[in-house]
Design a protein around this motif. Structure first.
Motif, mmCIF file in Angstrom:
data_model
loop_
_atom_site.group_PDB
_atom_site.id
_atom_site.type_symbol
_atom_site.label_atom_id
_atom_site.label_comp_id
_atom_site.label_asym_id
_atom_site.label_seq_id
_atom_site.Cartn_x
_atom_site.Cartn_y
_atom_site.Cartn_z
ATOM 1 N N ASP A 1 0.805 -1.216 0.000
ATOM 2 C CA ASP A 1 0.000 0.000 0.000
ATOM 3 C C ASP A 1 0.844 1.274 0.000
ATOM 4 N N GLN A 2 2.161 1.162 0.042
ATOM 5 C CA GLN A 2 3.040 2.332 0.032
ATOM 6 C C GLN A 2 3.667 2.601 -1.338
ATOM 7 N N LEU A 3 3.644 1.639 -2.240
ATOM 8 C CA LEU A 3 4.365 1.776 -3.509
ATOM 9 C C LEU A 3 3.882 2.966 -4.330
ATOM 10 N N ASP A 4 2.577 3.139 -4.474
ATOM 11 C CA ASP A 4 2.055 4.264 -5.259
ATOM 12 C C ASP A 4 2.431 5.603 -4.629
ATOM 13 N N GLY A 5 2.439 5.670 -3.311
ATOM 14 C CA GLY A 5 2.837 6.902 -2.625
ATOM 15 C C GLY A 5 4.293 7.247 -2.882
ATOM 16 N N GLN B 1 3.445 -9.147 -7.409
ATOM 17 C CA GLN B 1 4.786 -8.572 -7.240
ATOM 18 C C GLN B 1 4.840 -7.311 -8.085
ATOM 19 N N ALA B 2 5.440 -6.251 -7.540
ATOM 20 C CA ALA B 2 5.592 -5.004 -8.279
ATOM 21 C C ALA B 2 6.874 -4.317 -7.836
ATOM 22 N N SER B 3 7.518 -3.651 -8.785
ATOM 23 C CA SER B 3 8.754 -2.925 -8.513
ATOM 24 C C SER B 3 8.676 -1.537 -9.109
ATOM 25 N N LEU B 4 9.267 -0.596 -8.406
ATOM 26 C CA LEU B 4 9.393 0.777 -8.873
ATOM 27 C C LEU B 4 10.884 1.072 -8.934
ATOM 28 N N TYR B 5 11.366 1.489 -10.093
ATOM 29 C CA TYR B 5 12.793 1.719 -10.302
ATOM 30 C C TYR B 5 13.079 3.206 -10.442
ATOM 31 N N PHE B 6 14.196 3.631 -9.903
ATOM 32 C CA PHE B 6 14.683 5.003 -10.060
ATOM 33 C C PHE B 6 16.188 4.976 -9.854
ATOM 34 N N ALA B 7 16.855 6.063 -10.182
ATOM 35 C CA ALA B 7 18.310 6.124 -10.050
ATOM 36 C C ALA B 7 18.690 7.277 -9.144
ATOM 37 N N ASP B 8 19.795 7.093 -8.430
ATOM 38 C CA ASP B 8 20.317 8.211 -7.657
ATOM 39 C C ASP B 8 21.055 9.147 -8.619
#
Length: 102
Positions: free
Chosen positions: A35-39, A62-69
């Motif tokens: 419940d925190q992934l969309d936030g 299963q779901a993943s959110l990707y980003f880069a530093d």
């Protein structure tokens, strides 16, 4: 940051560094509640940080959110039990490149 008696994490700002497009592996993944992934996605987008996802590479839910530093290191927020829409397949690293903040 010291994690109990475990490893210590130190972060340093490098000025005038040009970020490159991140590579898919290796990368750091952190588990978050479904419940925190969309936030998290909303917070990253509002902060001007390019992200890709939610994506599904595993079983349903299963779901993943990707980003880069800013230095081009790929980071992943991963969860199970996600009920939102996902795109299947690995992240599009070209979407994740951004300029280092000064």
């Amino acid at each position: 940051i010291q994690l109990g008696d475990g490893p210590q994490l130190q972060l340093f700002l490098q000025r005038d560094y040009t970020a490159k497009t991140p590579t898919p592996h290796p990368h750091l993944a952190v588990y978050v509640d479904a419940d925190q992934l969309d936030g998290f996605a909303l917070r990253l987008t509002r902060a001007g940080i390019p992200c890709d996802g939610p994506r599904r590479l595993g079983p349903p839910g299963q779901a993943s959110l990707y980003f880069a530093d800013p230095w081009g290191q790929l980071l992943e927020l991963v969860t199970t039990g996600y009920r939102g829409e996902t795109t299947s397949g690995p992240p599009d690293a070209a979407k994740l490149a951004h300029s280092a903040r000064r």
